[in-house]
Structures are given as structure tokens and as C-alpha cells.
Design an enzyme around this catalytic site. Structure first.
Site, PDB file in Angstrom:
ATOM      1  N   LYS A 147       0.816  -1.218   0.000  1.00 25.57           N
ATOM      2  CA  LYS A 147       0.000   0.000   0.000  1.00 25.57           C
ATOM      3  C   LYS A 147       0.851   1.270   0.000  1.00 25.57           C
ATOM      4  O   LYS A 147       0.374   2.335  -0.386  1.00 25.57           O
ATOM      5  CB  LYS A 147      -0.983  -0.019   1.165  1.00 25.57           C
ATOM      6  CG  LYS A 147      -2.047  -1.083   0.946  1.00 25.57           C
ATOM      7  CD  LYS A 147      -3.129  -1.084   1.981  1.00 25.57           C
ATOM      8  CE  LYS A 147      -4.204  -2.094   1.626  1.00 25.57           C
ATOM      9  NZ  LYS A 147      -3.714  -3.511   1.775  1.00 25.57           N
TER      10      LYS A 147
HETATM   11  C1  LIG Z   1      -4.326  -4.569   1.038  1.00 26.58           C
HETATM   12  C2  LIG Z   1      -3.523  -5.804   0.901  1.00 26.58           C
HETATM   13  C3  LIG Z   1      -3.851  -6.813  -0.036  1.00 26.58           C
HETATM   14  C4  LIG Z   1      -5.096  -6.754  -0.878  1.00 26.58           C
HETATM   15  O1  LIG Z   1      -5.071  -5.743  -1.841  1.00 26.58           O
HETATM   16  P1  LIG Z   1      -6.451  -5.236  -2.487  1.00 26.58           P
HETATM   17  O2  LIG Z   1      -6.051  -4.063  -3.291  1.00 26.58           O
HETATM   18  O3  LIG Z   1      -7.351  -4.878  -1.340  1.00 26.58           O
HETATM   19  O4  LIG Z   1      -6.993  -6.351  -3.300  1.00 26.58           O
HETATM   20  C5  LIG Z   1      -3.029  -7.914  -0.132  1.00 26.58           C
HETATM   21  N1  LIG Z   1      -1.945  -8.050   0.651  1.00 26.58           N
HETATM   22  C6  LIG Z   1      -1.583  -7.112   1.549  1.00 26.58           C
HETATM   23  C7  LIG Z   1      -0.389  -7.339   2.402  1.00 26.58           C
HETATM   24  C8  LIG Z   1      -2.354  -5.961   1.704  1.00 26.58           C
HETATM   25  O5  LIG Z   1      -1.995  -5.055   2.617  1.00 26.58           O
END
Ligand SMILES: *Cc1c(COP(=O)(O)O)cnc(C)c1O
Length: 515
Positions: A118
């Protein structure tokens, strides 16, 4: 041409600018913002873009979605440069061949400040918020007259820190993150509570994650509070997050193609998915013209996306006679009931099929479906829509047992004992299932880029439980990075809210803002 945005639920001819879409986050009708036409790549991009750096590619991609009247070339270049200067790796998102014999590569997205994917989006979004606000506030010195934003969010652990690190120290922005007391891991709490910037506030709320989430929703629904403090969100539905994530699909595609040096090989992306933001960026890249062979959704046991692709039914639970519940799995950042960004994909699928290219008609249909999903928990889409989805997407569901098995398998097969986190393991398990199918079908020249969404140190419990049996394995030595170790020594700033009360959270926010 200036790019315009509209809500997925509107039947009007709405046209918003990039800035409006980003600063509003969610549309007033509850829909998500989408660019109604997806820009096409210049015909020469495969040769002209192939040797660009991550930042140069980010500029090319973002420029197609943000007009230069809104952000000049100079400013966009600077925003990108500042956003990715916080990454520890010179490639920003490097590609790691974890099983070259099987054509399997990991796209490491965890080299940002909080060790989670993120960061790629939130580092950019934080700078973008500040850019828009300071531009609006230029020449206004009286603090009470400046446009400000109060970002409020709830986290079950992983996403709060990425938001905090994206917004720390930003002018005219305050950020409040609620988390359930004692229910997040020590590293996660350390990451959030040791940030010294005055605009960062964490509230440890005695209750569950759902309590925190409810309080945040009520704050958003509180018009008086909202208009007074300009409450904003940086959650996964913000358009700028999707946009920022497109870059690594392009970058990794070129990295792999340049290395392979051939024309024929097919590249598939495997994406551990929850709210569908990460993989949706891949869909945009593919629609723009990047020759991605397939996008493969990897879900954990919260498998609404996998069930949809197999059945054409978008349903909160496999058995609708029982109350729908989120299952707590080894990959908590993917524990969702419905997948918020999926609505954006549905809008394009509907627009391109049953709505016959008509944006307003598509908005009407999506609006109906979303109401239906809310009231009955189920939407069954027409055959053409699911057929269109299957052109670009495939999916697998991976349970906890397979997740743990995959962490072990990668570790024991890798010459340097590579450790994957449980979210990444869901993707790797999905990749291996596809690789096995290819072998069975005699498919050749297929390459898999599996997205690695978090550093394993952030999910110590599952990693240790999976790898503890191996002789010589040490979390401290093999997994934990030095700067995360150092966090434990820093002073934590914890503000406790002793019951999950909206009023108590609101007063805590007001008190901090008035300081
Ligand atoms: C947020 C997240 C995901 C999922 O991503 P999306 O965009 O919500 O599909 C997968 N792995 C980690 C470690 C995350 O923080």
C-alpha cells in the site's frame, strides 16, 4: 485532452476533474470514480518505454490520466520523485526470480516505508493531497481560513501504518487512525505509534476492528462534524491509489521482457486480492494496451471474487441462508466480505456489454445492482458480463493450510531460503496451480509474475508457525529488518479510548485539532 471522471452509480453526464475525484474520494451517490474512457498507449510504447526507470514510467502512465492543465509536467515529475524517494530499493518495485525453472517471478512491492504494498499508492496520495491543499491555500496565512482535511480511518493492523507514513508531516492534513486495543501485532502498533509528526494521531480503541470501522462510518455520516472538520479518507477506493499502482505492472512487464529477450512469451499476473484495488490497476494497464495475457485473482477463504468468476453470482456468502461473516485467515489484509473496487470493474464490463457503450446506462444498472447487493446480499449478472470478465481474469481460492504449506515450500526449495509473507503465499500457491495446469496442457512460454504484497516480518506469527520446524531458521536473523527491530526501542505515543464510543472518539479528535 483533459481526462474526466464520473461515478459508477450515476445516470447523469457527470464530468469531474482529477482533483475533484481524488479529494472527494467517494461520490455522493455512493459510487466510485472512474475515467469513462481508458486512455490508449502510444503505438510505439513497447520500444520507447522499455528502458525507462520506475519514476519515468510513472510519469508516462500518470500523464495519461491527469491533464497538464491540472498538474504541470514539472510538478508531476517532482511529486513522483518525492513519493518514491522513500523506497529502500533503487528499482522501487524489483522483480525477483524465485523459481526460474518454473518461470515464476515475484514482484516485490514491499520496499516502501511500512514494508507493505500500500506504500506504493499512499506515498503518492499523501503528496498529492498536500499539493492540492497548498495550491488552494496559496497566499492565505490565517490558519482558520485555510482549507484543511482531517483523514479518519480504522485499521485491523496493516493499512493504518501505510496511511500514516503517507500523510505524516503533510501541511494542512491531520490523520487519525483507530485500531482495536491489543488486537494488532506489536510491530504494527510500533509502526503506527512511534511516528513523531504532530499531524499524526493514533487512537487505541478498546473494542474490535468492527467497532472501530463503525465509529469511522458514523463520523463520515455526521454532516455537522464533517463540514466543520472536512473529514476525508484515503481508503482503497480513492482513484489516485489505483492510478499509482499501474506503474509497477508496466515496470515489471518491461523488466521481464527485457530479460527474456523474446517476442512470444506470455506474461500473466497473479494478485493476492481483497478489495480488488491492486489487480484493478492491472486491468487498466491491460485495457490501455499492455500485452498482459491474464490477470489471476488469488483469494483466501473470503472468496467472493473466486465464486463470482466461477458462477457469475456476486454474493456476500456461499450460503445466503446464513448470516454472512468475514473469516479471520492467515492473510488478514484480504479478509473482506465484499470487494469495494470490484464495482469499478463491473461498471466497465456492463458498459462494454449490456449497456452497449452508454456510460449513463451503465451507471443506472450498477446502481440497481449495488442496492440489490445491499438488500439481498446477491447479484446474478447476465451471461455476457461474466463472459467478458473471463476474457481478462481467472481465479483461485487458497485456504490457510495451503498458505502455510506454500511458505514452507518456497523456503525449502529456494537456494537462499526465501521467506514469503502469508498474503504473498496465497498468490504463489495460485501461481503453482496454474503452472501445473500449463504443464498438463503442454502450454509453453508462459511466465508468471506473482505480486508480493508484504514483507514477511509484518506477519511474524504465521511465518514462524510455518517455518519453526526448519533447523537453523531464525526470525530475528533471517526475516526481521534492522529498522523494524529499532522501532521496539522508540517511544510509543498511545492514546487510549476506553470504550468503543463515537462521542469519546469525536472529542479526542476535536481536542487534538484544537491544540
Ligand atoms: C491490502 C492488501 C492486499 C489486498 O489488496 P487489495 O487491493 O485490497 O486487493 C493484499 N496483501 C496485503 C499485504 C495488503 O496489505
Amino acid at each position: 485532452m483533459s481526462q474526466q471522471y464520473r461515478s459508477t452509480r450515476t445516470s447523469s453526464d457527470q464530468a469531474l476533474s482529477f482533483e475533484e475525484a481524488v479529494m472527494m474520494g467517494l461520490a455522493k451517490d455512493g459510487g466510485l470514480f472512474v475515467p469513462s474512457s481508458i486512455p490508449k498507449l502510444p503505438s510505439s510504447f513497447l520500444t520507447e518505454w522499455k528502458d525507462l526507470s520506475f519514476n519515468q514510467l510513472a510519469f508516462k502512465v500518470l500523464r495519461l490520466y491527469i491533464s497538464s492543465e491540472e498538474i504541470s509536467d514539472f510538478d508531476l515529475t517532482r511529486l513522483i520523485q518525492v513519493s518514491y524517494s522513500t523506497f529502500r530499493h533503487s528499482d522501487v518495485t524489483p522483480l525477483e526470480p524465485i523459481d526460474a525453472d518454473n518461470n515464476l517471478y515475484l514482484l516485490e512491492l514491499f520496499h516502501g516505508p511500512t514494508y507493505a504494498f500500500k506504500d506504493v499508492a499512499l506515498q503518492f496520495v499523501g503528496n498529492l493531497f498536500e499539493y492540492f491543499l497548498t495550491r488552494k491555500n496559496a497566499g492565505i496565512d490565517d490558519p482558520s481560513k485555510r482549507d484543511t482535511i482531517t483523514v479518519v480511518g480504522a485499521t485491523s493492523g496493516d493499512t493504518g501504518s501505510a496511511a500514516i507514513y503517507g500523510l505524516r508531516g503533510k501541511q494542512d492534513v491531520d490523520v487519525f487512525i483507530l485500531y482495536p486495543t491489543g488486537r494488532i501485532s506489536p510491530i504494527q502498533e510500533e509502526q503506527m505509534t512511534t511516528v513523531e509528526d504532530e499531524n499524526v494521531h493514533t487512537l487505541s480503541v478498546k473494542g474490535t476492528f468492527d467497532d472501530c470501522q463503525d465509529i469511522v462510518k458514523q463520523i463520515f455520516g455526521d454532516e455537522e462534524f464533517n463540514s466543520k472538520y472536512h473529514v476525508g479518507a484515503v481508503n482503497s477506493i480513492n482513484w489516485a491509489r489505483i492510478l499509482a499502482q499501474m506503474t509497477y505492472y508496466f515496470y515489471s512487464y518491461f523488466q521481464l521482457k527485457n530479460k527474456l529477450g523474446d517476442e512470444q512469451s506470455k506474461i500473466r499476473y497473479v494478485v493476492p486480492s481483497g478489495n480488488f484495488g491492486d489487480i484493478l490497476a492491472g486491468y487498466y494497464a491491460k485495457e490501455m494496451g499492455l500485452p498482459i495475457d491474464k490477470l489471476i485473482i488469488a483469494t483466501n477463504e473470503n472468496d467472493i471474487l473466486d465464486r463470482f468468476l466461477k458462477s457469475g453470482r456476486y454474493e456476500k456468502a456461499a450460503d445466503l441462508s446464513k448470516p454472512a461473516e468475514v473469516k479471520a485467515t492467515y492473510s488478514p489484509a484480504m479478509d473482506i466480505l465484499i470487494s469495494s473496487n470490484f464495482e469499478r470493474l463491473l461498471w466497465y464490463l456492463v458498459r462494454n456489454t449490456v449497456a452497449q457503450g452508454d456510460d449513463t446506462k451503465a451507471g443506472g444498472i450498477i446502481n440497481e445492482w449495488m442496492v440489490q447487493l445491499k438488500t439481498t446480499g446477491s447479484v446474478v449478472v447476465p451471461e455476457e458480463v461474466i463472459a467478458a470478465a473471463r476474457v481478462d481474469f481467472d481465479s483461485e481460492r487458497v485456504d490457510d493450510q495451503d498458505t502455510s504449506k506454500t511458505i514452507k515450500q518456497v523456503y525449502s526449495n529456494h537456494p537462499e531460503k526465501y521467506v514469503v509473507d502469508p498474503h504473498t503465499a496465497v498468490g504463489v500457491a495460485t501461481s503453482y496451480r496454474n503452472i501445473a495446469k500449463d504443464a498438463q496442457n503442454g502450454a509453453k512460454g508462459v511466465y508468471y509474475i506473482s505480486l508480493s504484497t508484504a514483507h514477511p516480518a509484518k506477519f511474524a506469527d504465521v511465518v514462524n508457525q510455518s517455518l519453526g520446524e526448519f533447523e537453523g531458521y531464525s526470525f530475528e536473523k533471517d526475516v526481521l529488518p534492522e529498522d523494524l527491530k529499532a522501532l521496539a526501542l522508540k517511544e510509543k505515543r498511545i492514546q487510549l479510548i476506553d470504550e468503543p464510543s463515537l462521542e469519546k472518539v469525536k472529542s479526542a479528535i476535536i481536542e487534538q485539532l484544537n491544540k
